[in-house]
Write a protein that holds these residues in place. Structure first.
Motif, PDB file in Angstrom:
ATOM      1  N   ALA A   1       0.300  -3.390 -11.079  1.00  0.00           N
ATOM      2  CA  ALA A   1       0.714  -4.623 -12.253  1.00  0.00           C
ATOM      3  C   ALA A   1       0.173  -5.315 -12.997  1.00  0.00           C
ATOM      4  O   ALA A   1       0.109  -5.625 -14.134  1.00  0.00           O
ATOM      5  N   ASP A   2      -0.114  -6.448 -11.117  1.00  0.00           N
ATOM      6  CA  ASP A   2      -0.027  -7.432 -11.926  1.00  0.00           C
ATOM      7  C   ASP A   2      -1.533  -8.537 -11.678  1.00  0.00           C
ATOM      8  O   ASP A   2      -2.206  -9.383 -12.513  1.00  0.00           O
ATOM      9  N   THR A   3      -2.150  -7.028 -11.229  1.00  0.00           N
ATOM     10  CA  THR A   3      -3.953  -7.531 -10.802  1.00  0.00           C
ATOM     11  C   THR A   3      -5.073  -6.886 -10.398  1.00  0.00           C
ATOM     12  O   THR A   3      -6.073  -7.135 -10.870  1.00  0.00           O
ATOM     13  N   GLY A   4      -4.063  -4.906 -11.156  1.00  0.00           N
ATOM     14  CA  GLY A   4      -5.702  -4.614 -11.078  1.00  0.00           C
ATOM     15  C   GLY A   4      -5.891  -4.304  -9.366  1.00  0.00           C
ATOM     16  O   GLY A   4      -6.702  -2.846  -9.783  1.00  0.00           O
ATOM     17  N   GLN A   5      -5.748  -4.003  -7.907  1.00  0.00           N
ATOM     18  CA  GLN A   5      -6.047  -4.075  -7.367  1.00  0.00           C
ATOM     19  C   GLN A   5      -5.535  -2.220  -7.077  1.00  0.00           C
ATOM     20  O   GLN A   5      -4.312  -2.296  -7.785  1.00  0.00           O
ATOM     21  N   VAL A   6      -5.838  -1.459  -6.450  1.00  0.00           N
ATOM     22  CA  VAL A   6      -5.328  -0.383  -5.865  1.00  0.00           C
ATOM     23  C   VAL A   6      -5.078  -0.670  -4.825  1.00  0.00           C
ATOM     24  O   VAL A   6      -4.999  -1.471  -3.478  1.00  0.00           O
ATOM     25  N   LEU A   7      -3.657  -0.518  -4.620  1.00  0.00           N
ATOM     26  CA  LEU A   7      -3.020  -0.044  -3.596  1.00  0.00           C
ATOM     27  C   LEU A   7      -3.374   0.838  -2.652  1.00  0.00           C
ATOM     28  O   LEU A   7      -2.049   1.362  -2.473  1.00  0.00           O
ATOM     29  N   GLY A   8      -3.664   0.931  -2.097  1.00  0.00           N
ATOM     30  CA  GLY A   8      -3.764   1.934  -0.944  1.00  0.00           C
ATOM     31  C   GLY A   8      -5.087   3.027  -1.803  1.00  0.00           C
ATOM     32  O   GLY A   8      -6.124   4.066  -0.810  1.00  0.00           O
ATOM     33  N   SER A   9      -4.041   3.788  -2.348  1.00  0.00           N
ATOM     34  CA  SER A   9      -4.399   4.797  -2.891  1.00  0.00           C
ATOM     35  C   SER A   9      -3.727   5.039  -4.304  1.00  0.00           C
ATOM     36  O   SER A   9      -3.047   4.238  -4.798  1.00  0.00           O
ATOM     37  N   ALA A  10      -4.558   5.315  -5.693  1.00  0.00           N
ATOM     38  CA  ALA A  10      -3.752   5.251  -6.935  1.00  0.00           C
ATOM     39  C   ALA A  10      -4.207   6.349  -7.872  1.00  0.00           C
ATOM     40  O   ALA A  10      -5.166   7.139  -7.933  1.00  0.00           O
ATOM     41  N   VAL A  11      -3.819   6.521  -8.626  1.00  0.00           N
ATOM     42  CA  VAL A  11      -3.445   7.505  -9.639  1.00  0.00           C
ATOM     43  C   VAL A  11      -4.830   7.117 -10.817  1.00  0.00           C
ATOM     44  O   VAL A  11      -5.111   6.660 -11.275  1.00  0.00           O
TER      45      VAL A  11
ATOM     46  N   PRO B   1       0.633  -1.110  -0.247  1.00  0.00           N
ATOM     47  CA  PRO B   1       0.012   0.278   0.233  1.00  0.00           C
ATOM     48  C   PRO B   1       0.446   1.313   0.388  1.00  0.00           C
ATOM     49  O   PRO B   1       2.276   1.313   0.270  1.00  0.00           O
ATOM     50  N   VAL B   2       0.726   3.020  -0.530  1.00  0.00           N
ATOM     51  CA  VAL B   2       0.680   3.395  -0.798  1.00  0.00           C
ATOM     52  C   VAL B   2       1.306   3.903   0.369  1.00  0.00           C
ATOM     53  O   VAL B   2      -0.252   4.467   0.544  1.00  0.00           O
ATOM     54  N   SER B   3       2.085   4.705   0.823  1.00  0.00           N
ATOM     55  CA  SER B   3       1.582   5.888   1.972  1.00  0.00           C
ATOM     56  C   SER B   3       3.005   7.541   1.703  1.00  0.00           C
ATOM     57  O   SER B   3       3.520   7.261   0.760  1.00  0.00           O
ATOM     58  N   GLY B   4       2.418   8.042   3.628  1.00  0.00           N
ATOM     59  CA  GLY B   4       3.635   8.598   3.640  1.00  0.00           C
ATOM     60  C   GLY B   4       3.922   9.990   2.261  1.00  0.00           C
ATOM     61  O   GLY B   4       1.870  10.244   1.656  1.00  0.00           O
ATOM     62  N   ASP B   5       4.884  10.709   1.672  1.00  0.00           N
ATOM     63  CA  ASP B   5       4.293  11.968   0.395  1.00  0.00           C
ATOM     64  C   ASP B   5       4.218  11.319  -0.019  1.00  0.00           C
ATOM     65  O   ASP B   5       3.495  12.200  -1.579  1.00  0.00           O
ATOM     66  N   TYR B   6       4.557   9.897  -0.904  1.00  0.00           N
ATOM     67  CA  TYR B   6       4.007   9.503  -2.485  1.00  0.00           C
ATOM     68  C   TYR B   6       2.364   9.185  -2.763  1.00  0.00           C
ATOM     69  O   TYR B   6       1.270   9.667  -3.610  1.00  0.00           O
ATOM     70  N   ALA B   7       1.318   8.801  -1.251  1.00  0.00           N
ATOM     71  CA  ALA B   7      -0.182   9.096  -1.243  1.00  0.00           C
ATOM     72  C   ALA B   7      -0.537  10.461  -1.044  1.00  0.00           C
ATOM     73  O   ALA B   7      -1.496  11.001  -1.463  1.00  0.00           O
ATOM     74  N   SER B   8       0.797  11.584  -0.443  1.00  0.00           N
ATOM     75  CA  SER B   8       0.379  12.918  -0.436  1.00  0.00           C
ATOM     76  C   SER B   8       0.198  13.171  -1.704  1.00  0.00           C
ATOM     77  O   SER B   8      -0.110  14.042  -1.946  1.00  0.00           O
ATOM     78  N   ALA B   9       1.274  12.878  -3.000  1.00  0.00           N
ATOM     79  CA  ALA B   9       0.720  13.235  -4.341  1.00  0.00           C
ATOM     80  C   ALA B   9       0.207  13.097  -5.461  1.00  0.00           C
ATOM     81  O   ALA B   9      -0.239  13.335  -5.770  1.00  0.00           O
TER      82      ALA B   9
END
Length: 492
Positions: free
Chosen positions: A161-171, A131-139
């Motif tokens: 890229a393998d499952t199409g699942q959102v890992l916390g948040s996604a662009v 899952p995305v966290s920290g500054d990456y999640a903010s970005a």
């Protein structure tokens, strides 16, 4: 290669083989990627000249850095927001960052203001697995709150890229430009909702490397599948087009088997019989006199009709009461090709695993979850794993319906890149069962019938949605369009 879908490991294998064959191969590929991105920017948004790049601390960030340098040289006003520890950049990405610094592109903190009219997401590539966290999640939040078009580099950041699942948040991108080969997760689950328009730049990878590489799935190719339907000779008769027998329609659900029956007839089945509640017989015959319709009350009533069946469909409107349970038991005892859908799949969880030699299952995620004794969330988190597990458990051709429907059979795993949310309406699954059964009864094997039937169904819906919109699309609306598509090879 055309139609092939790869997982992250397979893409990395292709990339490493190519890099090994050329001097500074990783940087050469990065240069090609940046050039392709710049070309797409010029083509897609020719009047937008203020570019903000979000660069992560990997090679995806390197693509972003190099794009920034190239765009600056072409007269763009560019800035880069650097996310993560860029002291740890891979060598090629370090070279890209140096090119950006030499071009005097401003490198900004995440909190800095910059008025852009296009945003580039170069945060994560194919390697993200947590899952995305920290500054990456903010970005990612900043990117998604932007009012600008968003160009994603290779993969929308935050999407697996393998499952199409959102890992916390996604662009949520406007356009995604993929490199080397199509990533399988971008075509199913949450992938299509985050990619926008999905394009591919294979870079300068030799075709022989692609040819030697295994792949995870292939896209359903409707034209190739249609070519497997043989033209009918002049002395053809209905007995050669197969006999589909449909079992279903408990009280209050007579429409379900009728939808399947109409679909089977429109897709070329020579004979169609509906076995349903006796109270429904007059209405079904009045609506579709081409069908043979019989009332059945107990499982022993079914046997005479099964003797002449080419394919048996069980499930549309079958219900989960005693009537449906006993009819399904009889269906599962037949030595015939059987397609199970809807309530038959729910009742199947109460049965011992059938030993049918020819079986098609067509579950949606909820039905798949019940068959696998897990949650629908678990199914959606890895649809590929779920469909393959069902194939192994039931030794069947399995169609896992949903966004990016998957077909698991004896050959390759196939993915259907067609369909739209307008298909979320009553009766669509019943219609699909009839389409697949008709193709199966006409001599296609189970896997081909399932893939072609799914493609016809989804493509017809896409054509209608493009003309009239998605809302209000009814199952029966599809049949004229399906028939037109089905007869394309015979036109002229």
């Amino acid at each position: 290669m055309t139609g092939r879908l790869y997982n992250s490991e397979q893409i990395r294998d292709i990339e490493q083989q190519a890099i090994a064959e050329m001097a500074q191969g990783d940087f050469v590929l990065m240069q090609q990627a940046a050039s392709a991105l710049l070309g797409l920017l010029k083509q897609r948004w020719p009047c937008r000249k203020r570019l903000l790049v979000y660069a992560g601390a990997g090679n995806n960030g390197g693509d972003g850095y190099l794009l920034a340098a190239y765009a600056q040289a072409e007269g763009y006003q560019v800035a880069v927001k650097c996310i993560g520890d860029h002291a740890l950049l891979p060598k090629a990405a370090q070279m890209a960052k140096k090119a950006t610094e030499q071009a005097e592109v401003p490198l900004l903190a995440l909190s800095a203001a910059f008025k852009a009219d296009v945003v580039v997401d170069a945060l994560f590539g194919i390697g993200l697995n947590r899952p995305v966290s920290g500054d990456y999640a903010s970005a990612i939040e900043q990117i998604n709150q932007s009012s600008c078009p968003v160009l994603a580099v290779d993969v929308p950041s935050g999407l697996c890229a393998d499952t199409g699942q959102v890992l916390g948040s996604a662009v949520k991108a406007s356009v995604t430009l993929g490199f080397i080969g199509h990533k399988i997760g971008l075509f199913t689950a949450d992938g299509p909702d985050h990619c926008g328009d999905l394009l591919l730049e294979p870079l300068s990878i030799p075709q022989r490397i692609f040819a030697a590489q295994e792949y995870s799935a292939r896209q359903v190719n409707g034209a190739q599948l249609l070519a497997q339907l043989q033209p009918r000779c002049a002395h053809f008769h209905k007995g050669q087009a197969g006999h589909v027998v449909i079992v279903g329609g408990d009280f209050g659900m007579a429409g379900a088997p009728l939808l399947s029956a109409e679909a089977a007839l429109r897709c070329g089945a020579g004979l169609v019989t509906v076995l349903t509640r006796k109270e429904h017989v007059p209405a079904l015959i009045a609506r579709r006199p081409e069908c043979m319709v019989h009332g059945v009350e107990a499982q022993q009533d079914l046997h005479p009709f099964f003797l002449k069946a080419s394919v048996i469909v069980a499930g549309p409107g079958l219900g989960q009461q005693f009537w449906g349970q006993q009819l399904l038991q009889q269906v599962l005892m037949q030595n015939k090709p059987v397609l199970l859908d809807a309530d038959a799949l729910n009742l199947l969880t109460q049965q011992t695993t059938p030993q049918l030699k020819q079986l098609i299952l067509t579950p949606h995620p909820g039905e798949a979850a019940r068959l696998l004794q897990c949650s629908s969330k678990e199914v959606q988190q890895n649809r590929f794993k779920a469909v393959q597990a069902l194939h192994q458990q039931y030794q069947a051709t399995v169609l896992l319906k949903g966004n990016g429907s998957l077909i698991a059979g004896e050959k390759d795993l196939q993915l259907l890149n067609a369909g739209n949310p307008g298909m979320a309406s009553a009766g669509m699954g019943d219609l699909l069962s009839g389409i697949i059964a008709a193709l199966w009864a006409q001599g296609l094997n189970a896997e081909t019938a399932t893939a072609l039937g799914s493609w016809l169904h989804a493509t017809a819906a896409d054509h209608l949605a493009a003309r009239f919109g998605q809302r209000g699309l009814l199952a029966l609306d599809l049949l004229t369009e399906v028939r037109t598509l089905l007869n394309q090879p015979c036109s002229g």
